[in-house]
Design a protein around this motif. Structure first.
Motif, PDB file in Angstrom:
ATOM      1  N   ASP A  79     -24.025 114.041  82.409  1.00 10.72           N
ATOM      2  CA  ASP A  79     -23.214 114.035  81.188  1.00 10.72           C
ATOM      3  C   ASP A  79     -21.819 113.536  81.550  1.00 10.72           C
ATOM      4  N   GLU A  80     -21.180 112.881  80.623  1.00  6.54           N
ATOM      5  CA  GLU A  80     -19.846 112.304  80.875  1.00  6.54           C
ATOM      6  C   GLU A  80     -19.851 111.533  82.192  1.00  6.54           C
ATOM      7  N   THR A  85     -16.212 110.986  71.799  1.00  8.59           N
ATOM      8  CA  THR A  85     -16.074 112.419  72.050  1.00  8.59           C
ATOM      9  C   THR A  85     -16.409 113.205  70.786  1.00  8.59           C
ATOM     10  N   THR A 137     -22.073 108.591  78.189  1.00  5.74           N
ATOM     11  CA  THR A 137     -20.678 108.221  78.391  1.00  5.74           C
ATOM     12  C   THR A 137     -19.986 107.867  77.087  1.00  5.74           C
ATOM     13  N   GLN A 138     -18.680 107.987  77.107  1.00  8.42           N
ATOM     14  CA  GLN A 138     -17.874 107.429  76.023  1.00  8.42           C
ATOM     15  C   GLN A 138     -17.392 106.074  76.529  1.00  8.42           C
TER      16      GLN A 138
END
Ligand code: ADP
Ligand code: MG
Length: 590
Positions: A434-435, A245, A467-468
């Motif tokens: 995204d994400e 993040t 992604t994280q």
């Protein structure tokens, strides 16, 4: 072709030779380290100015090489003991270690030459720099010398020998420049620049793009070497962006989205979380949708335009799916009724879900579907026309939608996905998510994305996911698919790159990198890369660390994602839709 042989510029010799209006400086490599290794002079690649690196090797035949080696051996042999000892033939224990070592080396070189493992020759290595400006030339020369010496070599700027040395660097000039050293072909293989810095493909490598399409993005890597970033490997453009993040994933995605506009007829779809694409979408005239937020009245008409058989099959599946979401298991008999009702729906030119509900001859199905009708809980899917249309860039903000339950989220997104699929017509397209872990958390969407990764290549559409860390639930089955289907990966700097997962529920970054085939050295690069500046690209074509330094202007549109920034932009747009961009730039650059 004579002009390639006969020079067209005046050449002036002397201590400071000049060709045309450029001064020539020649630096020769005249000392070698004790050991060499492949690509030992690679650092020369990192100098950010133009130079020529000439390697001349004049082969010796075996007998000539052996006799020269023998001569060398005798010379060093004499030095192992002092002249005094040799004259009077006395034995002391004083032996010159260096000379003894040299003799040993020559002995082993002789053995190698005899058994034809290597051959020998005369090597001359020169770096030639041309510049009109003497001062600048001098600076460049110093950089080259520092570079060569730091690698354990000796360097010398040619003066009296300058013109000779320069001539010796021209093809077929083997007589000029007497400065040459005998080395083996093994050393030669280590010295010559066998690898160059990979600067990426000049054109987008996909054959589904118009020929000679430019790369997606020009970036810079170490030593100011350009790196052309293409997400495509062959015609597959699927890409995974991974980073913690705040590392800059959304900003990178925004930049890639902006860059993708360079392809004619591009179609870009972006699923966003947290409005990080709001500024860019608005500024490029794209469509920005916040699904189910209070600010936009959106309606979908999933049953309005069912023209082809595949549309109808899709509609059947979709209706069954939403019934099941409502806890209504669909029996074969009911499937038949759905099909019949759809048939009449199309025949009678009906459009809305309410109209379909009136057709269906099954109370349970009718009851289940009424949740989505204008009398039900959400009526967004009950339109008679879609008021969502697409532009070159269409962005869907998912943050609020994803807070709602599956009953709401799944039918809406599945229809949206279907609409996107229908609009793909083979022109260069990309879907950015995204994400992605937010959507990957839902089994239904996970399956959808898996399917996309498999089939969208055919439609010239790349899927780019960021992604994280992934939780184990999300991970199930998808990691393999991502690994297999996304040839390109971009890793952002991560100070926790070596952290392993905790109690098997969350994959640590380290596990993730390993799963993607990175070795510890590569993980070290990600660990020590400078945040918000350096990025690590990896694909079957190669790996590269590249830099992105955003200027204020780019950041104003690609990196404005905080609530305050978005609120400010919304306020400016509300005041004046025409002039907000210049006001926003003014605000950001002040
Ligand atoms: N290369 C960069 N140069 C300067 N600022 C950056 C860069 N990348 C990101 N930022 C800034 O860092 C902040 C966080 O980036 P963001 O893309 O939102 O991270 P993530 O999506 O990974 O959480 C943003 O305010 C953005 O403006
Ligand atoms: Mg983000």
């Amino acid at each position: 072709y004579l002009d390639s042989i006969i020079g067209a510029k005046p050449l002036i010799g002397g201590l400071e030779p000049k060709i045309g209006d450029k001064f020539i400086k020649i630096i020769s490599i005249d000392g070698f380290p004790m050991e060499s290794s492949p690509n030992i002079l690679n650092n020369l690649n990192l100098m950010d100015f133009e130079y020529r690196f000439s390697n001349r090797f004049i082969y010796l035949d075996q007998s000539e090489a052996l006799s020269l080696l023998d001569k060398e051996r005798r010379k060093w042999n004499q030095q192992t003991t002092s002249l005094w000892e040799q004259l009077f033939n006395i034995q002391t224990n004083k032996i010159d270690k260096h000379a003894t070592e040299m003799v040993e080396q020559i002995n082993s070189a002789t053995a190698d030459q005899k058994s034809n493992i290597v051959s020998f020759g005369y090597y001359s290595a020169n770096i030639i720099i041309l510049d009109e400006d003497q001062e600048r030339l001098h600076q460049k020369v110093n950089i080259v010398i520092q570079n060569i010496e730091s690698l354990g070599f000796g360097a010398r700027v040619e003066t009296f020998n300058a013109l000779e040395a320069w001539l010796g660097t021209l093809p077929s000039h083997s007589i000029e420049n007497l400065r040459k050293q005998m080395i083996s072909t093994l050393n030669l293989a280590h010295f010559i620049p066998t690898s160059n810095i990979w600067t990426g493909d000049r054109y987008c490598p996909s054959d589904k793009f118009p020929i000679k399409s430019p790369p997606l993005l020009h970036t810079v890597s170490d030593g100011h070497v350009p790196f052309r970033l293409n997400l495509h490997v062959g015609d597959v453009g699927h890409t995974l962006i991974f980073g913690p993040t705040g590392a800059g994933k959304s900003t990178l995605i925004a930049l890639l989205v902006a860059q993708f506009h360079r392809y004619r007829n591009a179609k870009i779809f972006a699923f966003d979380k947290g409005n990080s694409l709001f500024a860019l979408t608005k500024a490029t005239g794209g469509k920005h949708y916040e699904i189910l937020s209070d600010s936009q009245e959106l309606s979908f008409a999933p049953l309005a335009n069912l023209k082809t058989t595949s549309d109808r099959v899709w509609a059947e599946d979709w209706i069954e799916m939403i019934c099941e979401l409502q806890g209504q298991k669909v029996m074969p008999e009911q499937k038949r009724k759905i099909r019949e009702a759809l048939h009449t729906h199309i025949e009678t030119n009906s459009k809305t879900l309410t109209e379909f509900i009136a057709q269906i001859q099954d109370a349970d199905i009718s009851e289940a579907l009424s949740f989505y009708s204008s009398k039900g809980s959400i009526d967004m899917l009950d339109g008679d026309i879609d008021n969502i249309t697409f532009a070159t860039l269409s962005t869907f903000e998912l943050h609020e939608l994803m807070q709602l339950g599956d009953k709401v989220v799944i039918p809406i997104l599945l229809y949206l996905f279907h609409k996107i699929e229908q609009s793909l017509d083979g022109s260069p397209s990309a879907i950015f998510i995204d994400e992605a872990w937010v959507v990957l958390g839902h089994p239904v969407f996970r399956d959808k994305i898996k399917e996309w990764l498999k089939v969208l290549r055919k439609y010239n559409c790349a899927v780019i996911l960021s992604t994280q860390s992934l939780s184990d639930a999300t991970n199930s089955g998808i990691l393999d698919v991502l690994q297999e289907s996304c040839p390109t990966k971009i890793f952002l700097p991560n100070s926790k790159a070596f952290q392993k997962g905790t109690d098997n529920t969350i994959l640590g970054p380290y596990d993730f990198y390993r799963a993607f085939g990175l070795n510890d050295q590569e993980i070290e690069i990600i660990y020590s890369a400078i945040p918000k500046r350096e990025y690590y690209y990896s694909s079957p074509n190669g790996t590269r660390k590249f830099n992105l330094v955003f200027d204020e202007f780019t950041l104003a549109f690609c990196g404005a994602s905080s609530i305050e920034e978005v609120t400010h932009i919304k306020k400016l747009i509300l005041e004046d839709e025409q002039s907000w961009i210049s006001k926003w730039i003014q605000y950001r650059t002040n």
